[in-house]
Design a protein around this motif. Structure first.
Motif, short mmCIF file in Angstrom:
data_model
loop_
_atom_site.label_atom_id
_atom_site.label_comp_id
_atom_site.label_asym_id
_atom_site.label_seq_id
_atom_site.Cartn_x
_atom_site.Cartn_y
_atom_site.Cartn_z
N ILE A 1 20.24 -38.31 -31.78
CA ILE A 1 19.72 -38.77 -30.49
C ILE A 1 20.83 -39.00 -29.47
N ASP A 2 22.07 -39.06 -29.92
CA ASP A 2 23.10 -39.45 -28.96
C ASP A 2 24.39 -38.64 -29.06
N SER A 3 25.16 -38.83 -30.14
CA SER A 3 26.55 -38.36 -30.08
C SER A 3 26.73 -36.85 -30.15
N GLY B 1 28.97 -33.69 -25.28
CA GLY B 1 30.35 -33.23 -25.29
C GLY B 1 31.43 -34.29 -25.37
N LYS B 2 31.09 -35.53 -25.70
CA LYS B 2 32.17 -36.51 -25.90
C LYS B 2 32.70 -36.36 -27.32
N THR B 3 34.01 -36.13 -27.43
CA THR B 3 34.63 -36.00 -28.76
C THR B 3 35.83 -36.94 -28.79
N ILE C 1 16.56 -37.49 -22.15
CA ILE C 1 17.19 -38.47 -21.25
C ILE C 1 18.69 -38.19 -21.18
N LYS C 2 19.28 -37.96 -22.35
CA LYS C 2 20.73 -37.70 -22.36
C LYS C 2 21.03 -36.44 -21.56
N ARG C 3 20.19 -35.42 -21.72
CA ARG C 3 20.37 -34.18 -20.95
C ARG C 3 20.46 -34.49 -19.47
N LEU D 1 26.75 -42.23 -13.22
CA LEU D 1 25.50 -42.49 -13.95
C LEU D 1 25.66 -42.57 -15.47
N ARG D 2 26.52 -41.72 -16.04
CA ARG D 2 26.63 -41.68 -17.51
C ARG D 2 27.01 -43.04 -18.09
N MET D 3 27.64 -43.87 -17.26
CA MET D 3 28.03 -45.20 -17.76
C MET D 3 26.82 -46.01 -18.24
N ILE D 4 25.62 -45.68 -17.76
CA ILE D 4 24.46 -46.46 -18.21
C ILE D 4 24.22 -46.29 -19.72
N LEU D 5 24.76 -45.19 -20.28
CA LEU D 5 24.61 -44.99 -21.73
C LEU D 5 25.39 -46.04 -22.51
N ASN D 6 26.21 -46.80 -21.78
CA ASN D 6 26.97 -47.85 -22.45
C ASN D 6 26.27 -49.20 -22.42
N1 GLY Z 1 27.41 -41.99 -26.17
C1 GLY Z 1 27.62 -42.21 -24.79
C2 GLY Z 1 27.89 -40.98 -24.02
O1 GLY Z 1 27.77 -39.90 -24.53
O2 GLY Z 1 28.25 -41.06 -22.87
#
Ligand code: GLY
Length: 349
Positions: free
Chosen positions: A135-137, A141-143, A219-221, A233-238
């Motif tokens: 669902i998330d990681s 593309g965050k590695t 949602i992540k897309r 905006l991506r900061m809201i995932l935190n």
């Molecule tokens: N897991 C948070 C992000 O991908 O930004």
């Protein structure tokens, strides 16, 4: 089976459903340039899914080798990364070859960072086998790998060529890891979708797994397409993560798992924001009950002062201010920039 296309700096499909692994060779063959690949997996996951995947790929004409490392968070390290680089070099992996990350978040982050950095970047495919990774990681593309100074401190943005999320793999996932993934699922409901939150709050999520995973990935897309490089905006995932990381750090990463620490972090920041009148709706009760229903914690026995101290060196901090993610209501998150003094007041008073 459902397909979501992420249109980031590189476009790729996320295929979600039961039995996806059985068709992996076809999906992978369509996106990779060469027929030479390395499966990166841990010693728990490789015996269950890797051997079969390797066979299937070989039958389709791939030359496959595997790099299998000891399972656990401690493997997301520069030592294992260096071993992986050495393995790729020994296998004569070239710029047109690829890596397949088969496993949970540790595997995806480690293999993804190797793909981002080896030969200045080679292709990789994510095959997430944990709920948290599905669902998330695995998407976005965050590695990264961890270094002694902190978690995820060395990393890169590198989008995969494809994500294959086979929901059947969740049936072999121990309950503790499933519950852990649910922490991030609740987060998606809180930050973006009341409908998703309500689905999770009902409490029989195992009957709606594919639906929930699809909603989270979609949602992540949208978030990643808007802000791939985490500038806005991506900061809201935190949401829940600043305090969540502080909990993990205070417990020396041997206490609550990541998703559970995030669950507590979401509740603490929401109840603090309510108490200080930053949010008008009273939502912490609903959040607490949703967490309880999904076997997630909402409190921890750590003094607020300690949590504050251990959260102010978070990556999300900018100079003397800190970006705090606060949900005004269920399904809507805001990025609130606070001076450190204001943040301290919020957390400790
Ligand atoms: N897991 C948070 C992000 O991908 O930004």
């Amino acid at each position: 089976m459902q397909k979501i296309t992420v249109k980031a700096s590189q476009s790729y499909d996320v295929i979600i459903g039961s039995g996806v692994l059985g068709s992996a060779a076809g999906y992978i063959g369509d996106v990779l340039r060469s027929r030479r690949t390395v499966i990166v997996s841990d010693d728990n996951v490789f015996p269950i899914y890797g051997t079969k995947l390797k066979e299937t790929l070989e039958k389709s004409g791939f030359a496959v080798s595997e790099f299998v490392f000891p399972h656990g968070d401690q493997s997301k390290s520069h030592e294992v990364l260096l071993n992986l680089y050495g393995f790729l070099a020994a296998q004569n992996i070239t710029r047109s070859d690829s890596i397949i990350a088969l496993g949970g978040g540790v595997t995806g982050d480690l293999a993804g960072f190797a793909a981002a950095s080896y030969l200045r970047g080679i292709d990789y495919v994510q095959i997430p086998t944990s709920l948290l990774a599905q669902i998330d990681s695995s998407v976005g593309g965050k590695t990264a790998v961890d270094i002694p100074a902190g978690k995820n401190l060395v990393g890169a943005f590198k989008q995969p060529k494809l994500v294959l999320a086979d929901t059947d793999t969740l049936s072999t996932l121990p309950d503790v890891f499933f519950d852990d993934g649910m922490g991030e699922a609740v987060k998606y409901g809180m930050i973006w979708s009341e409908e998703l939150f309500d689905l999770i709050a009902e409490g029989n999520i195992k009957d709606h797994l594919e639906e929930m995973i699809v909603k989270c990935v979609d949602i992540k897309r949208e978030v990643v397409e808007t802000d791939e490089y985490d500038k806005g905006l991506r900061m809201i995932l935190n949401f829940g993560h600043t305090l969540g990381h502080a909990i993990e750090k205070t417990q020396n990463f041997c206490g609550l798992s990541h998703g559970k620490a995030v669950a507590v972090g979401m509740y603490l920041i929401t109840s603090a924001a309510e108490k200080h009148g930053i949010i008008k709706d009273s939502i912490s009760g609903k959040l607490r009950s949703c967490l309880e229903t999904n076997k997630l914690p909402w409190s921890v026995d750590i003094p607020a002062e300690t949590l504050f101290e251990n959260s102010i060196n978070d990556k999300k901090r900018f100079s003397d201010d800190i970006n705090v993610i606060i949900c005004q209501t269920i399904g809507k998150a805001d990025i609130v920039k606070l001076p450190i003094s204001g943040y301290k007041k919020l957390i400790t008073e």
